[in-house]
Design a protein around this motif. Sequence first.
Motif, PDB file in Angstrom:
ATOM      1  N   SER A 126      -7.396 100.721  -8.752  1.00  0.00           N
ATOM      2  CA  SER A 126      -5.990 100.491  -8.125  1.00  0.00           C
ATOM      3  C   SER A 126      -5.620  98.987  -8.526  1.00  0.00           C
ATOM      4  O   SER A 126      -4.459  98.807  -9.082  1.00  0.00           O
ATOM      5  N   GLU A 163      -4.861  98.689 -12.437  1.00  0.00           N
ATOM      6  CA  GLU A 163      -3.453  99.279 -12.577  1.00  0.00           C
ATOM      7  C   GLU A 163      -2.478  98.043 -12.224  1.00  0.00           C
ATOM      8  O   GLU A 163      -1.616  97.906 -12.936  1.00  0.00           O
ATOM      9  N   VAL A 170       3.805 102.040  -9.962  1.00  0.00           N
ATOM     10  CA  VAL A 170       2.507 101.876 -10.086  1.00  0.00           C
ATOM     11  C   VAL A 170       1.679 102.775  -9.132  1.00  0.00           C
ATOM     12  O   VAL A 170       2.145 102.908  -7.908  1.00  0.00           O
ATOM     13  N   ASP A 171       0.976 103.831  -9.644  1.00  0.00           N
ATOM     14  CA  ASP A 171       0.375 104.849  -8.837  1.00  0.00           C
ATOM     15  C   ASP A 171       1.295 105.610  -8.227  1.00  0.00           C
ATOM     16  O   ASP A 171       1.280 106.135  -7.045  1.00  0.00           O
ATOM     17  N   ASP A 193      -0.579 106.435 -14.063  1.00  0.00           N
ATOM     18  CA  ASP A 193      -1.061 105.191 -13.360  1.00  0.00           C
ATOM     19  C   ASP A 193       0.302 104.156 -13.452  1.00  0.00           C
ATOM     20  O   ASP A 193       0.553 103.588 -12.419  1.00  0.00           O
ATOM     21  N   ILE A 194       0.911 104.105 -14.509  1.00  0.00           N
ATOM     22  CA  ILE A 194       2.454 103.160 -14.577  1.00  0.00           C
ATOM     23  C   ILE A 194       3.354 103.849 -15.153  1.00  0.00           C
ATOM     24  O   ILE A 194       3.027 104.461 -16.423  1.00  0.00           O
ATOM     25  N   ASP A 246      -1.715 105.359 -18.836  1.00  0.00           N
ATOM     26  CA  ASP A 246      -2.933 105.782 -18.326  1.00  0.00           C
ATOM     27  C   ASP A 246      -3.989 104.538 -18.375  1.00  0.00           C
ATOM     28  O   ASP A 246      -4.005 104.504 -19.660  1.00  0.00           O
ATOM     29  N   ILE A 247      -4.558 104.022 -17.433  1.00  0.00           N
ATOM     30  CA  ILE A 247      -5.457 102.797 -17.663  1.00  0.00           C
ATOM     31  C   ILE A 247      -6.768 103.678 -17.353  1.00  0.00           C
ATOM     32  O   ILE A 247      -7.191 103.906 -16.261  1.00  0.00           O
TER      33      ILE A 247
END
Length: 219
Positions: A44, A47, A66-67, A80-81, A94-95
């Motif tokens: 987290s 991200e 974010v998330d 993810d973002i 997607d990280i």
Amino acid sequence: MKEYIIKMSPKELFKELVKLYRNARNPSFYHPSIKRGRSHTIASKVEDLFAFFLSLNLTKDYQFLVDQPLNKGKKQFYPDISIIDNGTLVHAFDIKTDLGWKRNEFSNFCRDKNNEIKDFFDSELSATDGISKEKFIVKTAREFHYHIVILSGKNIRQEKLREHLENIDKLKYIHAYVLFPNEHPNYYGEDIGQFINSVTINEEDFRKIEKALTRKVRL
């Protein structure tokens, strides 16, 4: 429009990643009698960090979610973002810290994602604010792209990584980037400064991300 000033370099991004990993090894509340065996998860925070990096380096006034789960009926889109331009989702990220989690299945994962995101094109998605818990709507562009950022090229055979990247190049909506191909920020050595200063930066992939996010999107 934001003034174009780069406020975080790729090397500074790597430095912050190294700090996240090192801090994750310590207890959240210090006491000399407490030691952790396994590190905290840092997904987290990574991200948050990458959204921060994008927000500092992009010229356009985007909003970054974010998330944030985004719902369309019973279907859920969960990048993810999410990058929002005037209320419309125009890019998703997607990280991944590395590909150790899907060394062999990554190409299939990306092919599936290339098909899945089409269900969310030109849509209205519902979301819930993480603080107020109020509902809000996120529209999506007619088409948008899904960017998979792989922070480190380690923890996978290089031949396999190249094979995955060649497969992904054939997909229309999925793009993958390897930012630091030769080092992993989860560093246990002594000379942290030298490690950070000698990091190999994939400048081409950083430029590709910037170019993708400044290209006009059909809203």
